[in-house]
Design a protein around this motif. Structure first.
Motif, mmCIF file in Angstrom:
data_model
loop_
_atom_site.group_PDB
_atom_site.id
_atom_site.type_symbol
_atom_site.label_atom_id
_atom_site.label_comp_id
_atom_site.label_asym_id
_atom_site.label_seq_id
_atom_site.Cartn_x
_atom_site.Cartn_y
_atom_site.Cartn_z
ATOM 1 N N LYS A 144 -34.682 12.377 7.691
ATOM 2 C CA LYS A 144 -35.116 13.737 8.029
ATOM 3 C C LYS A 144 -34.878 13.927 9.529
ATOM 4 C CE LYS A 144 -38.742 16.971 6.764
ATOM 5 N NZ LYS A 144 -37.988 17.971 6.025
ATOM 6 N N ASN A 151 -27.748 22.110 6.745
ATOM 7 C CA ASN A 151 -28.727 22.822 5.909
ATOM 8 C C ASN A 151 -28.829 24.288 6.311
ATOM 9 O OD1 ASN A 151 -29.413 20.579 4.383
ATOM 10 N ND2 ASN A 151 -30.849 19.865 5.909
ATOM 11 N N GLY A 178 -31.695 20.154 -2.408
ATOM 12 C CA GLY A 178 -31.577 21.427 -1.713
ATOM 13 C C GLY A 178 -31.624 21.219 -0.208
ATOM 14 N N THR A 179 -31.633 22.324 0.541
ATOM 15 C CA THR A 179 -31.651 22.197 2.005
ATOM 16 C C THR A 179 -33.027 21.737 2.495
ATOM 17 O OG1 THR A 179 -32.367 24.481 2.394
ATOM 18 C CG2 THR A 179 -30.002 24.084 2.262
ATOM 19 N N GLY A 180 -34.058 22.079 1.723
ATOM 20 C CA GLY A 180 -35.417 21.683 2.105
ATOM 21 C C GLY A 180 -36.210 21.339 0.869
ATOM 22 N N SER A 181 -35.535 20.810 -0.128
ATOM 23 C CA SER A 181 -36.220 20.535 -1.401
ATOM 24 C C SER A 181 -35.456 19.479 -2.185
ATOM 25 C CB SER A 181 -36.319 21.817 -2.247
ATOM 26 O OG SER A 181 -35.031 22.353 -2.460
ATOM 27 N N VAL A 204 -41.662 13.654 -0.192
ATOM 28 C CA VAL A 204 -43.048 13.272 -0.482
ATOM 29 C C VAL A 204 -43.464 13.904 -1.823
ATOM 30 C CG1 VAL A 204 -45.440 13.614 0.277
ATOM 31 C CG2 VAL A 204 -43.679 12.913 1.932
ATOM 32 N N THR A 234 -38.841 20.716 -5.705
ATOM 33 C CA THR A 234 -40.109 20.226 -5.135
ATOM 34 C C THR A 234 -39.967 20.178 -3.622
ATOM 35 O OG1 THR A 234 -39.449 17.889 -5.229
ATOM 36 C CG2 THR A 234 -40.666 18.758 -7.117
#
Ligand SMILES: Cc1ncc(COP(=O)(O)O)c(C=O)c1O
Length: 277
Positions: A144, A151, A178-181, A204, A234
């Motif tokens: 991360k 993204n 995904g970009t944030g999932s 997480v 998620t």
């Protein structure tokens, strides 16, 4: 109301909070970050997020972040925040000020904590598959890092096409994230999510869904998303969000029965324990 920002151990008014223009987080994306959910004034799963921050820093060969100090920063910022129903904490940790190239500096790292309100995500997600693969063999695969240009570009691409999230395949042609999932699909009645070897982040929420709701880690071709019986995203701020549309193609149900069960179980378990270890 201006909620203070924590920078390297001190609280500042957001208008006064600053880091150096030479900070390598800004200059070359040489840093790591976390987003943590706030529910009724309390952080959710902070320990898991701080563990991942440490792991991301380790993977980037950055000095180990002082997560106790950062956790204290989180507490101090939250103590000044209004009672938002939903909020988010952004933790950023970089290699600190450095030279103009990619060499790292030696003036110490930068740690920042910012808290803000989070608007709830829509009840369902429309997603757009992007033409650029995740590099599951890259040095930052699964980290991360603040190098999130890929993204940002992918999300803008999805939004320009009416999507709410962009979905990546990887170099192997498999479904990734995904970009944030992270992403889960139901195939032949089985709940599946790509393995960490696919290059996805070890989310997480992904881990909690696997622990609490079941499901298997398995790599599937990207096209399996279009053929899914159900699918969901998620993430920390979405929890479990059913996918309605993939590139304009409607999935059979959103939420379908397995997704609805995962949403229910996740909400129940998360309400019982604000810091599941
Ligand atoms: C690339 C990426 N994948 C997956 C996720 C979901 O992870 P988590 O559930 O920890 O929020 C995120 C979170 O922001 C992310 O940035």
């Amino acid at each position: 109301m201006n909620v203070p920002v924590w920078v390297n151990g001190e609280l500042y008014d957001p208008a006064q909070a600053s880091v150096s223009v030479f900070d390598h987080g800004l200059m070359v994306g040489d840093g790591v970050f976390e987003t943590v959910k706030v529910v009724a004034g309390h952080s959710f799963a902070l320990t898991r997020h701080l563990d991942r921050l440490k792991l991301s820093a380790q993977r980037m060969d950055l000095p180990e972040p002082d997560v106790e100090a950062i956790a204290d920063g989180v507490r101090r910022c939250l103590a000044e925040a209004p009672g938002w129903p939903l909020g988010r904490i952004r933790i950023t940790y970089t290699s600190g000020p450095g030279p103009l190239g990619s060499d790292r500096g030696d003036q110490g790292t930068t740690s920042v904590v910012i808290v803000g309100e989070q608007k709830p995500f829509p009840l369902t997600a429309d997603v757009t598959v992007v033409p650029w693969p995740r590099n599951e063999r890259g040095a930052l695969s699964g980290v991360k890092s603040t190098s999130y240009g890929d993204n940002a570009k992918a999300l803008a691409y999805a939004k320009a096409r009416g999507g709410g999230e962009a979905i990546f395949g990887n170099l192997a042609g498999d479904l990734c994230e995904g970009t944030g999932s992270n992403i889960f699909i139901v195939r032949d009645g089985r709940l599946l999510t790509p393995t960490l070897a696919s290059g996805c982040l070890a989310g997480v929420t992904r881990a909690l869904v696997l622990e609490w709701c079941g499901g298997d880690e398995a790599d599937v071709p990207l096209r399996a998303l279009y053929e899914a019986e159900e699918a969901f995203l998620t993430s920390t701020t979405r929890d479990v969000q059913p996918i309605r549309l993939v590139d304009g193609q409607v999935l059979p149900a959103a939420p379908g029965p397995i997704t609805a069960k995962a949403m229910e179980v996740f909400a129940e378990r998360a309400a019982l324990d604000a810091d599941p270890r």
